[in-house]
Design a protein around this motif. Structure first.
Motif, PDB file in Angstrom:
ATOM      1  N   SER A  74       0.845  -1.195   0.000  1.00 57.00           N
ATOM      2  CA  SER A  74       0.000   0.000   0.000  1.00 57.00           C
ATOM      3  C   SER A  74       0.880   1.244   0.000  1.00 57.00           C
ATOM      4  O   SER A  74       1.534   1.561   1.003  1.00 57.00           O
ATOM      5  N   LEU A  75       0.926   1.937  -1.141  1.00 57.73           N
ATOM      6  CA  LEU A  75       1.733   3.152  -1.250  1.00 57.73           C
ATOM      7  C   LEU A  75       0.936   4.349  -0.754  1.00 57.73           C
ATOM      8  O   LEU A  75      -0.115   4.691  -1.305  1.00 57.73           O
ATOM      9  N   ASP A  76       1.417   5.006   0.299  1.00 64.05           N
ATOM     10  CA  ASP A  76       0.832   6.284   0.707  1.00 64.05           C
ATOM     11  C   ASP A  76       1.233   7.363  -0.288  1.00 64.05           C
ATOM     12  O   ASP A  76       0.500   8.316  -0.524  1.00 64.05           O
ATOM     13  N   THR A  77       2.423   7.221  -0.846  1.00 59.14           N
ATOM     14  CA  THR A  77       2.934   8.139  -1.847  1.00 59.14           C
ATOM     15  C   THR A  77       2.827   7.457  -3.197  1.00 59.14           C
ATOM     16  O   THR A  77       3.581   6.535  -3.499  1.00 59.14           O
ATOM     17  N   ARG A  78       1.889   7.910  -4.028  1.00 59.73           N
ATOM     18  CA  ARG A  78       1.697   7.296  -5.347  1.00 59.73           C
ATOM     19  C   ARG A  78       2.333   8.113  -6.463  1.00 59.73           C
ATOM     20  O   ARG A  78       2.498   7.624  -7.575  1.00 59.73           O
ATOM     21  N   PRO A  93      14.779  11.285 -11.174  1.00 65.37           N
ATOM     22  CA  PRO A  93      15.300  12.433 -11.910  1.00 65.37           C
ATOM     23  C   PRO A  93      14.375  13.030 -12.953  1.00 65.37           C
ATOM     24  O   PRO A  93      14.591  14.157 -13.383  1.00 65.37           O
ATOM     25  N   ALA A  94      13.370  12.278 -13.407  1.00 66.30           N
ATOM     26  CA  ALA A  94      12.592  12.771 -14.543  1.00 66.30           C
ATOM     27  C   ALA A  94      11.172  12.239 -14.491  1.00 66.30           C
ATOM     28  O   ALA A  94      10.869  11.237 -13.818  1.00 66.30           O
ATOM     29  N   ALA A  95      10.275  12.922 -15.201  1.00 67.25           N
ATOM     30  CA  ALA A  95       8.888  12.474 -15.302  1.00 67.25           C
ATOM     31  C   ALA A  95       8.820  11.101 -15.949  1.00 67.25           C
ATOM     32  O   ALA A  95       9.671  10.731 -16.761  1.00 67.25           O
ATOM     33  N   GLY A  96       7.777  10.348 -15.576  1.00 64.77           N
ATOM     34  CA  GLY A  96       7.584   9.043 -16.196  1.00 64.77           C
ATOM     35  C   GLY A  96       6.943   8.053 -15.254  1.00 64.77           C
ATOM     36  O   GLY A  96       6.561   8.381 -14.126  1.00 64.77           O
ATOM     37  N   GLY A  97       6.815   6.834 -15.721  1.00 65.71           N
ATOM     38  CA  GLY A  97       6.269   5.757 -14.929  1.00 65.71           C
ATOM     39  C   GLY A  97       7.374   4.984 -14.235  1.00 65.71           C
ATOM     40  O   GLY A  97       8.427   4.706 -14.828  1.00 65.71           O
ATOM     41  N   TYR A  98       7.143   4.654 -12.984  1.00 64.65           N
ATOM     42  CA  TYR A  98       8.094   3.901 -12.184  1.00 64.65           C
ATOM     43  C   TYR A  98       7.360   2.741 -11.515  1.00 64.65           C
ATOM     44  O   TYR A  98       6.130   2.726 -11.442  1.00 64.65           O
ATOM     45  N   LYS A  99       8.124   1.782 -11.011  1.00 67.08           N
ATOM     46  CA  LYS A  99       7.530   0.699 -10.248  1.00 67.08           C
ATOM     47  C   LYS A  99       8.336   0.473  -8.975  1.00 67.08           C
ATOM     48  O   LYS A  99       9.571   0.507  -9.000  1.00 67.08           O
ATOM     49  N   ALA A 100       7.608   0.295  -7.871  1.00 69.35           N
ATOM     50  CA  ALA A 100       8.231   0.019  -6.580  1.00 69.35           C
ATOM     51  C   ALA A 100       8.032  -1.452  -6.242  1.00 69.35           C
ATOM     52  O   ALA A 100       6.942  -2.004  -6.427  1.00 69.35           O
ATOM     53  N   LEU A 110       6.200  -7.979  -3.838  1.00 67.90           N
ATOM     54  CA  LEU A 110       5.044  -7.258  -4.356  1.00 67.90           C
ATOM     55  C   LEU A 110       5.507  -6.059  -5.171  1.00 67.90           C
ATOM     56  O   LEU A 110       6.585  -5.508  -4.930  1.00 67.90           O
ATOM     57  N   GLY A 111       4.690  -5.631  -6.134  1.00 70.21           N
ATOM     58  CA  GLY A 111       5.028  -4.474  -6.964  1.00 70.21           C
ATOM     59  C   GLY A 111       3.852  -3.532  -7.095  1.00 70.21           C
ATOM     60  O   GLY A 111       2.702  -3.965  -7.167  1.00 70.21           O
ATOM     61  N   ALA A 112       4.127  -2.228  -7.113  1.00 64.22           N
ATOM     62  CA  ALA A 112       3.077  -1.216  -7.263  1.00 64.22           C
ATOM     63  C   ALA A 112       3.596  -0.072  -8.119  1.00 64.22           C
ATOM     64  O   ALA A 112       4.791   0.252  -8.091  1.00 64.22           O
ATOM     65  N   ASP A 113       2.703   0.552  -8.872  1.00 62.80           N
ATOM     66  CA  ASP A 113       3.079   1.640  -9.766  1.00 62.80           C
ATOM     67  C   ASP A 113       3.271   2.944  -9.009  1.00 62.80           C
ATOM     68  O   ASP A 113       2.571   3.249  -8.043  1.00 62.80           O
ATOM     69  N   LEU A 114       4.222   3.735  -9.496  1.00 57.96           N
ATOM     70  CA  LEU A 114       4.567   5.037  -8.937  1.00 57.96           C
ATOM     71  C   LEU A 114       4.755   5.989 -10.105  1.00 57.96           C
ATOM     72  O   LEU A 114       5.318   5.604 -11.134  1.00 57.96           O
ATOM     73  N   ALA A 115       4.268   7.226  -9.973  1.00 53.69           N
ATOM     74  CA  ALA A 115       4.327   8.166 -11.100  1.00 53.69           C
ATOM     75  C   ALA A 115       5.058   9.446 -10.726  1.00 53.69           C
ATOM     76  O   ALA A 115       4.973   9.929  -9.592  1.00 53.69           O
TER      77      ALA A 115
END
Length: 338
Positions: free
Chosen positions: A92-96, A160-167, A183-188
């Motif tokens: 559960s990402l509090d920071t998405r 460093p830059a805009a885009g899609g990331y995964k945690a 587990l994996g979750a998306d981060l933007a």
């Protein structure tokens, strides 16, 4: 097999593959001899000479999860890191989303009742290992978050830059009978974004003045040896330092879906060669990140590997890119935070 540190398998997870972060075994044995990994996201590892207990037992008792170092055991596990929820646990990402630059990520692991998990097994010196990578695989960070008493984790990160990331969160709950989970979750990172091309496959990665050479093969459905040799100023580095219980750690992410694997060497001396036995689940492109420590600093070398190729032709792994211990760009895939 060459001397140096050795792992038995991208197997439970490149065929698990991507099947830790510092995903882990049942604990850490003597320096340079971490025990077997036994959950998705980790490869199986053979016991080092003189190692007893979990490592040896797991090697003998490989089960349907696909862990065990035997070719037939490497087929069954599902890839790690592809799901936000698994085995009754949720990342559960509090920071998405965060802005480009330094930021703080906060998250928790929740059980099936929605309660934050507060008790974990310590594996390779940490209760939880945390990876953040960009979707184009040009940014990579291995982070070490801190847990508050209520089960909330936090860590600084610099994207460093805009885009899609995964945690990715890699851990084993302390609950009786609990197995390791990745587990994996998306981060933007909002903003104008154009994905960078995959760095080309070449033979050597340069990292803060170190040259890391990749040799061997990565073949779909068949175990092969990957050999990473560390040098500096034209000389082999023979005094690598243990980092989280081993002389080298390898994370692999599959291009396209970021299926995840973390493997650890189980025995061997302090360089210059660190070897891993790996099995790719399919032909395609993989990005490898090798962590090693020398002179008190952890560095990460990044490699692009093509698994498979024309029928009958051996695959040809190769390496490119560099990284230090802080920020990351297309040429500097990431670093470490503690």
């Amino acid at each position: 097999m060459n001397t140096g540190l050795k792992i038995t398998a991208f197997a439970a997870a490149l065929t698990t593959v991507f099947g830790t972060a510092y995903g882990v075994g049942k604990g850490v044995g003597p320096m340079g001899t971490p025990e077997r990994a036994e959950h998705p996201g980790h490869s199986a590892q053979a016991s080092a000479p003189g190692t007893s207990g979990a490592g040896a037992d797991a090697n003998a008792d490989a089960d349907a999860d696909g862990h065990g170092g035997h070719p037939e055991a490497a087929r069954a596990s599902a890839p790690g890191g592809l799901q936000v929820s698994d085995a009754g646990y949720t990342l559960s990402l509090d920071t998405r989303q965060v802005g480009p630059g330094p930021a703080e990520l906060r998250f928790s692991i929740k059980d099936r009742d929605g309660r934050k998990v507060t008790a974990y097994k310590t594996e390779h010196g940490k209760e939880l290992h945390f990876i953040v990578a960009s979707r184009d695989l040009t940014v990579y960070h291995h982070l070490h978050p801190v847990r508050e008493a209520d089960g909330t984790w936090s860590t600084p990160v610099d994207l460093p830059a805009a885009g899609g990331y995964k945690a990715f969160a890699d851990f084993t709950p302390a609950a009786d009978g609990a197995k390791g989970v990745t587990l994996g979750a998306d981060l933007a990172v909002p903003g104008t974004y154009a994905p960078a091309p995959m760095p080309p496959a070449t033979g050597t990665a340069e990292v803060d003045g170190y040259d890391v050479t990749l040799g061997g093969t990565l073949d779909p459905g068949r175990a092969g040896e990957l050999r990473l040799t560390v040098g500096k100023d034209g000389r082999p580095v023979t005094n690598l330092e243990p980092y989280l219980g081993a002389y080298g750690h390898l994370v692999a992410l599959r291009d396209g879906d970021l299926a995840y694997l973390h493997v650890h060497p189980n025995a061997g001396g302090p360089g210059p060669e660190v070897s891993f036995t790996a099995t790719a689940p399919n032909a395609g492109t993989y990005r490898l990140f090798l962590d090693f420590q020398h002179e008190g600093k952890v560095r990460t070398a990044a490699f692009t590997v093509q698994a498979g190729g024309p029928a009958g032709a051996p695959s040809a792994p190769a390496a490119t890119g560099s990284t230090g211990s802080t920020g990351s760009t297309a040429d500097e895939p990431g670093g470490h935070s503690h």
